[in-house]
Write a protein that holds these residues in place. Sequence first.
Motif, PDB file in Angstrom:
ATOM      1  N   TYR A 382     -79.264  59.494 -26.699  1.00 17.25           N
ATOM      2  CA  TYR A 382     -79.099  60.760 -25.164  1.00 17.25           C
ATOM      3  C   TYR A 382     -78.832  59.515 -23.720  1.00 17.25           C
ATOM      4  O   TYR A 382     -80.156  58.991 -23.638  1.00 17.25           O
ATOM      5  CB  TYR A 382     -79.684  62.019 -25.247  1.00 17.25           C
ATOM      6  N   ILE A 390     -77.021  66.914 -22.525  1.00 13.19           N
ATOM      7  CA  ILE A 390     -76.631  67.753 -23.987  1.00 13.19           C
ATOM      8  C   ILE A 390     -76.320  68.778 -24.233  1.00 13.19           C
ATOM      9  O   ILE A 390     -78.013  69.698 -22.835  1.00 13.19           O
ATOM     10  CB  ILE A 390     -76.855  67.777 -25.292  1.00 13.19           C
ATOM     11  N   TYR A 434     -76.555  69.118 -35.438  1.00 13.59           N
ATOM     12  CA  TYR A 434     -76.825  67.756 -35.358  1.00 13.59           C
ATOM     13  C   TYR A 434     -77.414  67.710 -36.300  1.00 13.59           C
ATOM     14  O   TYR A 434     -77.135  65.989 -36.388  1.00 13.59           O
ATOM     15  CB  TYR A 434     -78.181  68.446 -34.069  1.00 13.59           C
TER      16      TYR A 434
END
Length: 436
Positions: A382, A390, A434
């Motif tokens: 990330y 996110i 995810y």
Amino acid sequence: MHSLLKASLTLATATAAVGALAGTELVIATVNNGHMIEMQKLTPRFEKAHPDITLKWVTLEEGVLRQRVTTDIATKGGQFDVMTVGIYEVPIWSKKGWLQPIATDAAYDAADLLPAIREGLSYEGKLYASPFYGEGSMLMYRKDLADKAGFQMPDKPTWEQVREFASKVHDPKAGVYGICLRGKPGWGDNMALITTMANTFGGQWFDMQWKPQIDTPAWKKAVGFYVDLMKAYGPPGASANSFNENLALFNEGKCGAWVDASIAASFVSDPKQSKVADKVAYAAAPMASTPKGSTWLWTWNLAIPSSSKKADAAQVFVKWATSREYVQLVAQEHGWRAVPTGTRQSTYANAEFQKVAGFAAAEKRAIDSVSLTDATEPKSPYAGVQYVAIPEFQAIGIAVGQQMSAALSGKVTVEQALSTSQTLADREMRKSGYYK
């Protein structure tokens, strides 16, 4: 006859274009921080220069602001024409098509924006929000108390050195607490600080498979250190304190040290606001086992939701409020000490600003040192330092922040808080697909 009709149509079109802005009321959602309050006070200056536009302000506490603007933009509610949003939201929302690009021009000079901030607010090469002020995080401490205690604070201290300093200057009977840190729950409140601590103690939010890494040794070290430090040397009721509360405490002379947003330096060094303005020194945000992710990067920005039907007027206002000229206006009205910082290179290059802003070099170093894509020792999937870019992070960060606040107030143990946080994060990531 044809020429006359053509001229009449041209005049009518021009009149309509002017009329489109005439009497336009912009509804602006913003946060109740000092620089935003100052922007509101300058409303008459904007409206005088743009008599066809009036400004209506909706000023909210940080957490409430995030909830209101997120709900409004996701549902295309259209309540606001300009929103104050963070660097976390901008890339996510621009990718979803929720924000309008900022129509920059030569006069606006987007190249003058600090590179790290310009990059963080862009998507596919276009700027989707204009930074009003930006910040890294850093240590602000009482130099007079350090001198009295015979303590020399390094320019790049460790958390252990900060704890040692706090222990030497902690004097509750005299109304001075060794250290003030955020404790109020929220992904942008206590978790902004705690995430940088987790980073520098060697942790991360998610591994490369997006599995949460909260209930791990690195997080246990970081959160355990934080809770022990605050219980020993923090002010009472710290679990309710965020930026504004700690700023008030520091300005009253009640904090020996404070790790928080570098923007605070412009307030704590202002003798009109701070009783200790001439006693403050600055250092880098503390680190532990790695310097990665020890300093956060944040900007409060003005953005135009796609749902706004007053985009032309909104563009005019956003460019005015984030321009070089606005910085000059604040300087003329209140002095260079009061200008919003952390956005433009020209501000830091200004000799008048340098004279009064003893924190300027430390603040710019903090911002320039940040990498949004390399903020953890273990490789992470990330972007973000004190946040994860996110959509799911808001819910996860809020839930984990509540657990950390409960640990700070003694309602649960650190181990319990981390275990519960891990479970909550895992559930949210599975629900969002995810992993299974």
